[in-house]
Write a protein that holds these residues in place. Structure first.
Motif: not given
Length: 218
Positions: A91-94, A130-136
């Motif tokens: 989350w932070q790196a992206l 980003l994985p799907g749960h973080l994209m959402r």
């Protein structure tokens, strides 16, 4: 006739105000968030970025799951971390922790609402890290309308644009028409058109949903 309308995310529905962080920034973030020494963090980043970039360079290659790559790279170096820590690092790196990094494209968001209100099915598809749960989580934070019925986020692993398999997956179902809305001729428009889909190209500098809304008029 009811259609499925697939919206690309980045540079279509979501605008990026700065380029994605590069390996050096990613390394610094892993060093801080995961409490790694800089050498280990650098090796992990090279492993993860190398695998993702190799897959992205091959149009037909399946994209490996970002979380799986990160978890495996850390375990190989004797530095496993828990899932919430991996989420926080990505989350932070992206750039997602930076409130100024991403913004909602309001004209495209409004078009999504209007397409759904007209009885069409709305879906999302994005080549992403980003994985799907973080994209959402990112999309929810940007107030993306909750009108999409399904999403394909390639960081969960599998085919990616412009691979026809990605379009077939997200376009699956009994629909009279399929429409792709995106900014990239190479990744969004051309591959969808090759499958017989209608297409609407969005200019990130001047997004105008009029063509899409006209296309779907009864």
């Amino acid at each position: 006739m009811a259609a499925v309308v697939v919206f690309d995310c980045f540079d279509t529905l979501v605008t990026s105000r700065r380029p994605l962080p590069g390996p050096e920034e990613f390394t610094a973030c892993l060093t801080e968030v995961l409490a790694l020494d800089e050498r280990c963090a650098g090796e992990v980043v090279r492993t993860v970025f190398g695998a993702v970039y190799a897959a992205m360079a091959d149009r037909s290659a399946l994209q490996p799951a970002t979380l799986g790559l990160l978890d495996a790279a850390l375990r190989e170096r004797g530095a496993p971390r828990e899932g919430p820590d991996l989420d926080r690092a990505l989350w932070q790196a992206l750039g997602c922790a930076d409130a100024d990094m991403y913004a909602l494209c309001e004209p495209v968001a409004d078009a999504m609402r209007r397409v759904a209100d007209a009885g069409h099915t709305v879906r999302l598809m994005s080549n992403c890290y980003l994985p799907g749960h973080l994209m959402r989580r990112l999309l929810d934070g940007l107030k993306v309308p909750q009108v999409y019925e399904r999403a394909l986020f390639t960081a969960d692993g599998g085919p990616k644009k412009p691979d026809p398999r990605a379009f077939r997956l997200i376009g699956a179902g009994d629909f009279a028409r399929r429409v792709m809305v995106g900014d990239s001729e190479a990744d969004d428009i051309a591959p969808a058109a090759a499958l017989g889909w209608d297409t609407v190209r969005v200019d990130p500098a001047d997004p105008d949903p009029a063509e899409l809304l006209s296309l779907l008029e009864p």
